[in-house]
Motif scaffolding. Sequence first.
Motif, mmCIF file in Angstrom:
data_model
loop_
_atom_site.group_PDB
_atom_site.id
_atom_site.type_symbol
_atom_site.label_atom_id
_atom_site.label_comp_id
_atom_site.label_asym_id
_atom_site.label_seq_id
_atom_site.Cartn_x
_atom_site.Cartn_y
_atom_site.Cartn_z
ATOM 1 N N LEU A 112 0.829 -1.203 0.000
ATOM 2 C CA LEU A 112 0.000 0.000 0.000
ATOM 3 C C LEU A 112 0.864 1.253 0.000
ATOM 4 C CD1 LEU A 112 -2.808 -1.044 2.523
ATOM 5 C CD2 LEU A 112 -2.955 -0.934 0.025
ATOM 6 N N GLY A 113 1.985 1.184 0.704
ATOM 7 C CA GLY A 113 2.901 2.323 0.718
ATOM 8 C C GLY A 113 3.501 2.581 -0.649
ATOM 9 N N SER A 114 3.840 1.507 -1.373
ATOM 10 C CA SER A 114 4.381 1.660 -2.718
ATOM 11 C C SER A 114 3.366 2.302 -3.655
ATOM 12 C CB SER A 114 4.805 0.291 -3.263
ATOM 13 O OG SER A 114 5.272 0.390 -4.589
ATOM 14 N N LEU A 115 2.105 1.875 -3.543
ATOM 15 C CA LEU A 115 1.062 2.473 -4.368
ATOM 16 C C LEU A 115 0.844 3.944 -4.012
ATOM 17 C CD1 LEU A 115 -1.593 -0.394 -4.464
ATOM 18 C CD2 LEU A 115 -0.083 0.350 -6.314
ATOM 19 N N ARG A 116 0.871 4.252 -2.725
ATOM 20 C CA ARG A 116 0.710 5.650 -2.309
ATOM 21 C C ARG A 116 1.841 6.503 -2.861
ATOM 22 N NH1 ARG A 116 -1.060 3.477 2.729
ATOM 23 N NH2 ARG A 116 1.080 3.644 3.509
ATOM 24 N N TRP A 157 1.255 7.069 -6.612
ATOM 25 C CA TRP A 157 0.189 8.018 -6.874
ATOM 26 C C TRP A 157 0.558 9.423 -6.416
ATOM 27 C CZ3 TRP A 157 -3.532 8.715 -10.033
ATOM 28 C CH2 TRP A 157 -4.563 9.611 -9.769
ATOM 29 N N ALA A 158 1.430 9.521 -5.408
ATOM 30 C CA ALA A 158 1.836 10.832 -4.915
ATOM 31 C C ALA A 158 2.666 11.604 -5.936
ATOM 32 C CB ALA A 158 2.633 10.683 -3.613
ATOM 33 N N GLN A 159 3.283 10.912 -6.875
ATOM 34 C CA GLN A 159 4.049 11.582 -7.910
ATOM 35 C C GLN A 159 3.119 12.357 -8.843
ATOM 36 O OE1 GLN A 159 7.260 11.843 -8.203
ATOM 37 N NE2 GLN A 159 7.697 10.540 -6.444
ATOM 38 N N PRO A 160 3.316 13.659 -8.996
ATOM 39 C CA PRO A 160 2.466 14.411 -9.922
ATOM 40 C C PRO A 160 2.495 13.845 -11.342
ATOM 41 C CG PRO A 160 3.764 15.909 -8.564
ATOM 42 C CD PRO A 160 4.284 14.522 -8.294
ATOM 43 N N GLY A 161 3.628 13.311 -11.749
ATOM 44 C CA GLY A 161 3.727 12.731 -13.084
ATOM 45 C C GLY A 161 2.833 11.521 -13.262
ATOM 46 N N PHE A 206 2.499 6.736 -20.136
ATOM 47 C CA PHE A 206 3.493 5.799 -19.633
ATOM 48 C C PHE A 206 4.894 6.401 -19.670
ATOM 49 C CE2 PHE A 206 0.014 3.176 -21.323
ATOM 50 C CZ PHE A 206 -0.346 2.533 -20.154
ATOM 51 N N ASP A 207 5.158 7.262 -20.654
ATOM 52 C CA ASP A 207 6.458 7.924 -20.686
ATOM 53 C C ASP A 207 6.592 8.894 -19.528
ATOM 54 O OD1 ASP A 207 8.931 8.145 -22.293
ATOM 55 O OD2 ASP A 207 8.353 10.261 -22.401
ATOM 56 N N VAL A 208 5.493 9.551 -19.169
ATOM 57 C CA VAL A 208 5.504 10.421 -17.987
ATOM 58 C C VAL A 208 5.782 9.589 -16.737
ATOM 59 C CG1 VAL A 208 4.112 11.955 -16.555
ATOM 60 C CG2 VAL A 208 3.962 12.117 -19.033
ATOM 61 N N ALA A 209 5.184 8.397 -16.649
ATOM 62 C CA ALA A 209 5.440 7.524 -15.496
ATOM 63 C C ALA A 209 6.902 7.124 -15.436
ATOM 64 C CB ALA A 209 4.558 6.276 -15.587
ATOM 65 N N ARG A 210 7.486 6.827 -16.585
ATOM 66 C CA ARG A 210 8.891 6.402 -16.621
ATOM 67 C C ARG A 210 9.817 7.484 -16.083
ATOM 68 N NH1 ARG A 210 13.036 7.324 -19.983
ATOM 69 N NH2 ARG A 210 11.706 8.507 -21.430
ATOM 70 N N THR A 211 9.515 8.749 -16.394
ATOM 71 C CA THR A 211 10.372 9.840 -15.942
ATOM 72 C C THR A 211 9.931 10.423 -14.605
ATOM 73 O OG1 THR A 211 9.060 11.397 -17.280
ATOM 74 C CG2 THR A 211 11.032 10.460 -18.285
ATOM 75 N N SER A 212 8.987 9.784 -13.946
ATOM 76 C CA SER A 212 8.479 10.288 -12.669
ATOM 77 C C SER A 212 8.649 9.307 -11.512
ATOM 78 C CB SER A 212 6.978 10.634 -12.785
ATOM 79 O OG SER A 212 6.755 11.586 -13.787
ATOM 80 N N ASN A 213 9.044 8.072 -11.800
ATOM 81 C CA ASN A 213 9.112 7.043 -10.764
ATOM 82 C C ASN A 213 10.420 6.271 -10.851
ATOM 83 O OD1 ASN A 213 6.215 6.679 -9.404
ATOM 84 N ND2 ASN A 213 5.904 7.187 -11.560
ATOM 85 N N PRO A 214 10.938 5.810 -9.717
ATOM 86 C CA PRO A 214 12.130 4.958 -9.745
ATOM 87 C C PRO A 214 11.803 3.611 -10.368
ATOM 88 C CG PRO A 214 11.217 5.072 -7.530
ATOM 89 C CD PRO A 214 10.449 6.060 -8.355
ATOM 90 N N ILE A 246 -1.375 1.921 -12.561
ATOM 91 C CA ILE A 246 -2.278 3.009 -12.194
ATOM 92 C C ILE A 246 -2.688 3.798 -13.431
ATOM 93 C CG2 ILE A 246 -2.433 5.208 -10.956
ATOM 94 C CD1 ILE A 246 -0.590 3.970 -8.813
ATOM 95 N N ILE A 247 -1.712 4.123 -14.270
ATOM 96 C CA ILE A 247 -1.991 4.920 -15.466
ATOM 97 C C ILE A 247 -2.848 4.146 -16.445
ATOM 98 C CG2 ILE A 247 -0.877 5.909 -17.515
ATOM 99 C CD1 ILE A 247 1.420 6.735 -15.590
ATOM 100 N N ASN A 248 -2.573 2.865 -16.618
ATOM 101 C CA ASN A 248 -3.314 2.062 -17.585
ATOM 102 C C ASN A 248 -4.785 1.931 -17.201
ATOM 103 O OD1 ASN A 248 -3.160 0.768 -20.063
ATOM 104 N ND2 ASN A 248 -2.864 -1.253 -19.170
ATOM 105 N N GLN A 249 -5.082 2.108 -15.915
ATOM 106 C CA GLN A 249 -6.483 2.111 -15.500
ATOM 107 C C GLN A 249 -7.267 3.236 -16.153
ATOM 108 O OE1 GLN A 249 -6.486 2.254 -11.167
ATOM 109 N NE2 GLN A 249 -7.395 0.226 -11.134
ATOM 110 N N GLY A 250 -6.599 4.374 -16.353
ATOM 111 C CA GLY A 250 -7.304 5.571 -16.770
ATOM 112 C C GLY A 250 -8.113 5.393 -18.042
#
Length: 431
Positions: A209-213, A216-220, A335-343, A353-357
């Motif tokens: 749950l912490g990993s998901l939080r 999601w906390a990343q604006p990207g 997905f490219d935004v996710a790549r540059t926003s998350n480790p 999370i993004i693919n849900q959208g």
Amino acid sequence: MNQPPATTPRRAWLVWGVALAIYVLAVFHRTSLAVAGLAATDRFGLSASQLASFTMLQLMVYAGMQIPVGLLVDRFGPRTVLTAGVTLVSLAQTGFALAGSYPEALLARTLVGMGDAMTFICVLRLVSSWFSARRIPLVVQLTGSTGQIGAIAAAVPMTWALRELGWSGAYLTAAAVGPALLVLLLLVVDDSPSRRHERGHPMSRRALLGSLRDSWAQPGTRLGFWVHFSTPFSAHLLALLWGFPFLVVSEGVSETTAGALLTLIVVATVASGPALGWLVGRHPYRRSTAALVTVAATAGTWTAVLAWPGQAPLWLLAALMVVCGCAGPVSMIGFDVARTSNPPHRLASASGIINQGGFVAALLAVFGVGAVLDLLTPGASTDYSAEAFTAAMSVQYLLWGLGAAQIWRHRVRIRRLIPRETVERGSTMVT
């Protein structure tokens, strides 16, 4: 996760090719009901809402599984999850071919959604493991656009198969492709250049749950979610269920022409994907601008079709298919935004999370169209009027408005937090 090599070996393209073939198959199974909607209505005796429930439930399962699948990929690696996915989708499509009642068919489509949900995120993770950073945006676009070849096979060829082989024969033939690809997967695909299986560390429920939080906390991640929410759902609405009835019943085209028009969506997707991938790689700061322009273009073209007096001309319907098709690759920007926003260790869960959208939006659109059609044509199964379809397709404007507002909101926030130079370097941005 091991860093991919600076140059791309042939082995990487082979791994990607096999994984891509499985994704193509999943897209085919996902969209195979698009040209079979009227046949399914006759076979199972369905109303518009019941017909829509096939796609709705499939999309609900797909969207609902994105986060669990992302966590599974982070924990067990893409090879293992992809194996489970191709096995499940093949068995489910076999069940759909043999279903003799509405509940049996509904269960089969639910399982199709589960198997389908296990493919795309796995391919994205393999791309991140096997390709260098400068190639990743292009290969991601190639994955998303080339994967839509499955939708081409689900249009005109599937129309022919249903006519010549019948319901069971057509779907059983499609299901038989899965075992062959499973063999190739087991022989060829490794999780990374150095390991057959990449395993993440076991995590407790609190850690998950912490990993998901954190993702999601990343604006990207949030921006990526709303980009994926806003751009592809109109193409999904057409390709998954309502495009064929809309074109045949409301716009008066033949079944063959309707199949060709739906194929044009995929042709546009495949053709525009590489160019967009190149542009995103060169101008990452303009990613959200591309998404907003796409939303405006899609809504504007739909307005021209729905407002046209009488039936829209063929050229305008073709333009609608092209615009909707080009919106698909734009959704890959998320997905490219996710790549540059998350480790790296959170990449799959953020992608989930993004693919849900996009699929949440598609689910809402499919449900909304079916509900409005039933409301305006009570007691009828396929006897829809052009006015009913115009009202039903207008449901999309609510989703475009919400999505565009959220894209603008999160893009403003990101541009306040992250310097332009950081975005254009393409580095990981953990804020």
